[in-house]
Write an enzyme that holds these catalytic residues in place. Structure first.
Site, PDB file in Angstrom:
ATOM      1  N   PHE A 102       0.868  -1.174   0.000  1.00  0.00           N
ATOM      2  CA  PHE A 102       0.000   0.000   0.000  1.00  0.00           C
ATOM      3  C   PHE A 102       0.905   1.223   0.000  1.00  0.00           C
ATOM      4  O   PHE A 102       2.074   1.142   0.410  1.00  0.00           O
ATOM      5  CB  PHE A 102      -0.914   0.022   1.227  1.00  0.00           C
ATOM      6  CG  PHE A 102      -2.090  -0.904   1.120  1.00  0.00           C
ATOM      7  CD1 PHE A 102      -2.869  -0.941  -0.026  1.00  0.00           C
ATOM      8  CD2 PHE A 102      -2.424  -1.739   2.171  1.00  0.00           C
ATOM      9  CE1 PHE A 102      -3.956  -1.794  -0.132  1.00  0.00           C
ATOM     10  CE2 PHE A 102      -3.515  -2.591   2.084  1.00  0.00           C
ATOM     11  CZ  PHE A 102      -4.285  -2.619   0.935  1.00  0.00           C
ATOM     12  N   THR A 173      -1.012  -0.546  13.039  1.00  0.00           N
ATOM     13  CA  THR A 173      -2.248  -1.286  13.257  1.00  0.00           C
ATOM     14  C   THR A 173      -2.017  -2.467  14.198  1.00  0.00           C
ATOM     15  O   THR A 173      -2.912  -2.845  14.957  1.00  0.00           O
ATOM     16  CB  THR A 173      -2.798  -1.787  11.908  1.00  0.00           C
ATOM     17  OG1 THR A 173      -3.093  -0.654  11.088  1.00  0.00           O
ATOM     18  CG2 THR A 173      -4.068  -2.600  12.097  1.00  0.00           C
ATOM     19  N   SER A 174      -0.832  -3.050  14.158  1.00  0.00           N
ATOM     20  CA  SER A 174      -0.520  -4.164  15.053  1.00  0.00           C
ATOM     21  C   SER A 174      -0.740  -3.759  16.503  1.00  0.00           C
ATOM     22  O   SER A 174      -1.293  -4.532  17.309  1.00  0.00           O
ATOM     23  CB  SER A 174       0.930  -4.599  14.861  1.00  0.00           C
ATOM     24  OG  SER A 174       1.210  -4.889  13.518  1.00  0.00           O
ATOM     25  N   HIS A 212      -5.155  -9.365   8.004  1.00  0.00           N
ATOM     26  CA  HIS A 212      -3.706  -9.202   8.017  1.00  0.00           C
ATOM     27  C   HIS A 212      -3.066 -10.183   8.989  1.00  0.00           C
ATOM     28  O   HIS A 212      -3.565 -10.412  10.093  1.00  0.00           O
ATOM     29  CB  HIS A 212      -3.334  -7.769   8.399  1.00  0.00           C
ATOM     30  CG  HIS A 212      -1.946  -7.387   8.005  1.00  0.00           C
ATOM     31  ND1 HIS A 212      -0.831  -7.857   8.662  1.00  0.00           N
ATOM     32  CD2 HIS A 212      -1.483  -6.593   7.001  1.00  0.00           C
ATOM     33  CE1 HIS A 212       0.254  -7.363   8.095  1.00  0.00           C
ATOM     34  NE2 HIS A 212      -0.110  -6.597   7.085  1.00  0.00           N
ATOM     35  N   THR A 271      -5.462  -6.443   2.903  1.00  0.00           N
ATOM     36  CA  THR A 271      -4.181  -6.215   2.234  1.00  0.00           C
ATOM     37  C   THR A 271      -4.114  -6.928   0.890  1.00  0.00           C
ATOM     38  O   THR A 271      -3.682  -6.355  -0.114  1.00  0.00           O
ATOM     39  CB  THR A 271      -3.023  -6.682   3.127  1.00  0.00           C
ATOM     40  OG1 THR A 271      -3.056  -5.923   4.339  1.00  0.00           O
ATOM     41  CG2 THR A 271      -1.690  -6.469   2.438  1.00  0.00           C
ATOM     42  N   TYR A 357       5.897   8.160  40.858  1.00  0.00           N
ATOM     43  CA  TYR A 357       6.633   9.257  40.229  1.00  0.00           C
ATOM     44  C   TYR A 357       5.861   9.953  39.109  1.00  0.00           C
ATOM     45  O   TYR A 357       6.294  10.984  38.600  1.00  0.00           O
ATOM     46  CB  TYR A 357       8.000   8.773  39.720  1.00  0.00           C
ATOM     47  CG  TYR A 357       7.951   7.571  38.802  1.00  0.00           C
ATOM     48  CD1 TYR A 357       7.657   7.703  37.447  1.00  0.00           C
ATOM     49  CD2 TYR A 357       8.204   6.300  39.294  1.00  0.00           C
ATOM     50  CE1 TYR A 357       7.611   6.607  36.612  1.00  0.00           C
ATOM     51  CE2 TYR A 357       8.169   5.185  38.459  1.00  0.00           C
ATOM     52  CZ  TYR A 357       7.870   5.349  37.128  1.00  0.00           C
ATOM     53  OH  TYR A 357       7.826   4.256  36.301  1.00  0.00           O
ATOM     54  N   VAL A 378       4.958   3.389  27.894  1.00  0.00           N
ATOM     55  CA  VAL A 378       4.663   4.620  28.626  1.00  0.00           C
ATOM     56  C   VAL A 378       5.100   5.829  27.810  1.00  0.00           C
ATOM     57  O   VAL A 378       4.322   6.739  27.558  1.00  0.00           O
ATOM     58  CB  VAL A 378       5.354   4.613  30.014  1.00  0.00           C
ATOM     59  CG1 VAL A 378       5.139   5.953  30.719  1.00  0.00           C
ATOM     60  CG2 VAL A 378       4.798   3.486  30.872  1.00  0.00           C
ATOM     61  N   GLY A 379       6.350   5.833  27.372  1.00  0.00           N
ATOM     62  CA  GLY A 379       6.839   6.951  26.576  1.00  0.00           C
ATOM     63  C   GLY A 379       6.126   7.041  25.239  1.00  0.00           C
ATOM     64  O   GLY A 379       5.721   6.038  24.663  1.00  0.00           O
TER      65      GLY A 379
END
Length: 515
Positions: A102, A173-174, A212, A271, A357, A378-379
């Site tokens: 794609f 998408t995973s 997929h 796909t 924290y 998290v990041g």
């Protein structure tokens, strides 16, 4: 004062003498000017480059040093090595002759947004860590939800305040599949029993043989028993979309056997062939078993900003989640997958973390969204900026024009294939992907026909003048022609067709078809 101390260099002098300033303003300006020149030169010249590189595995280690450099080098040296060693080894997804997989679309606004986000380098795990980044992501996803005409139940903010739904920008998408599978898993286990995980082997998930492959990987990562992953066969009678009657039959058999139907993945634009699963009827079947329905619209979701394609997601108000990837077809560079959920709490209940924290007044207020609780990690990067810059700069009308232009070019290519009796269209075209192949001639077997199509695609790709991918649909080897590269124009599609015709004639006239 100690004489020895007075004789030693001052702290300021020592720091000054060993100073390394990776963000020296003059260097930032100079490097970015050179990078901008490289980018503009690349887009100007990429059309003339072979789409697929002629390199061997390991070539780059031979061209560049195998060990890291000990000493610094002028930036010009780095840029020279980029041009002479890296670029020749690239598959050029930006090439207007790229028709594989794609599209991976891009735009000046997206590139600028990505650059600025990288420069700011914010880590927006909570609202307080990056208020503007969090609020921009929320805002731009609500904008996009409005373009898709999603129900307000999927939106972060409605006219009456904060809604029950929510959204987040993920990498792929995973990830969208994985986090919704985890949420559906936990919700199902809570319904079965309080001790939860011991019953996980009873949970079943459903998709089709066109879904997929990453879906089944995500299922394994989420802990579902591989024996309980149902891949439902499709066929030409449904244009390779999911048959709701088959889905109901299989789910009922599982339920009667004491299993718990938990999750269904419906795809809008598969796909292989761009097949469309019927969202509304799939949701109706799922409701009988209280199963989670996720709609994977990674590619074709972008088309649904155009009213004439919106019907493909009719019934979305009955599903639990939907995702699409603007990095495929909405001019926003990788990575950018948008996930909407109807009930945010079901997602955050499964993914929330609240270490000491990260606690602050904003979290305690309950008035803000913490996007870390809607993803695996998290990041997170400031992904919302580039999507906002694309939507703010180009506006809805130009984005729709972009989609319609690609579909029109694909339709023109489909017409050319139809008009040549050497070829056949294998599945109906829904968006901007055409699945075609050389048809069987005379006494040719299916195996021989598959082989001649393999020869065709290999020759096309080896030419460097075009790049196509293949698939297998209904046990037949098929060429996929995906229109949508950001630089593509009608002339590139016609040039690719002329190359296909010429190569096909050489194969047939050379009697390379195995009878």
């Amino acid at each position: 004062m100690d004489p020895a101390a007075s004789a030693s260099p001052s702290f300021d002098a020592r720091v000054q003498g060993s100073s390394f300033q990776p963000l020296n303003p003059e260097n930032v300006r100079a490097y970015l000017y050179k990078a901008a020149d490289f980018i503009t030169d690349y887009y100007t010249s990429v059309e003339s480059m072979p789409v697929l590189p002629d390199v061997k595995p390991g070539y780059l280690r031979d061209e560049l040093r195998a060990s890291p450099p000990q000493h610094s080098a002028p930036f010009d040296v780095t840029m020279k090595e980029l041009r002479t060693s890296v670029v020749p080894g690239m598959t050029h997804w930006a090439s207007p002759s790229f028709f594989a997989f794609f599209p991976s679309t891009n735009s000046a606004a997206a590139i600028a947004g990505e650059l600025i986000a990288s420069a700011m380098n914010t880590v927006g795990f909570t609202w307080q860590a990056a208020p503007a980044a969090t609020e921009m992501e929320v805002l731009v996803l609500d904008w996009l939800a409005q373009l898709l005409r999603l129900p307000t139940s999927f939106m972060n903010r409605t006219s009456v305040g904060r809604g029950t739904g929510g959204s987040v920008i993920l990498g792929t998408t995973s990830e969208a599949m994985l986090v919704t599978l985890v949420a559906a898993r936990d919700a199902a286990l809570r319904q079965i029993a309080s001790n939860g995980m011991s019953y996980i082997t009873r949970l079943t998930v459903y998709a089709t043989d066109q879904t997929h492959s990453t879906f089944f990987k995500a299922c394994r990562l989420a802990g579902f028993d591989p024996a309980n992953l149902r891949s439902i066969p499709t066929g030409p009678e449904t244009d390779y979309g999911l048959d709701p009657a088959k889905l109901l039959e299989i789910m009922q058999l599982d339920f009667d056997a004491g299993l718990v139907p938990t999750y269904i993945c419906a795809t809008v634009g598969t796909t292989s062939s761009n097949a469309v699963d019927p969202v509304s009827t799939v949701a109706a079947v799922a409701a009988m078993f209280n199963a989670w329905v996720h709609v994977d619209a990674a590619y074709a979701g972008s088309a649904c900003i155009c009213p004439e394609f919106r019907h493909h997601i009719d019934g979305v108000e009955r599903v639990d989640s939907i995702s699409m990837s603007p990095h495929k077809w909405l001019l926003t560079c990788l990575d950018c997958t948008c996930l909407w959920v109807r009930d945010t709490n079901r997602l955050t209940d499964a993914l929330e973390t609240n270490p000491e924290y990260l606690k602050n007044d904003a979290i305690e207020s309950g008035e803000v969204i913490h996007l870390k609780d809607m993803q695996v990690g998290v990041g997170r990067r400031f992904r919302g900026l580039k999507l906002w810059m694309v939507m703010r700069t180009y506006g809805t009308a130009k984005l729709q024009q972009h989609i319609r232009s690609d579909v029109a070019m694909a339709k023109a290519f489909e017409d050319l294939v139809h008009a040549d009796d050497r070829f056949e269209i294998v599945v109906p075209r829904n968006f901007a992907l055409v699945c075609f192949r050389i048809r069987a001639r005379g006494t040719m077997t299916e195996e021989a026909t598959d082989e001649v199509n393999r020869v065709l695609i290999n020759r096309l790709n080896m030419s460097g003048k075009a790049y196509l991918a293949h698939t297998v649909v209904g046990n037949r080897f098929v060429l996929r022609f995906a229109v949508g590269s950001s630089l593509q124009e009608d002339r590139h599609v016609r040039s690719a067709w002329e190359l296909i015709k010429k190569t096909t004639a050489e194969i047939i006239d050379g009697e390379e078809i195995v009878q």
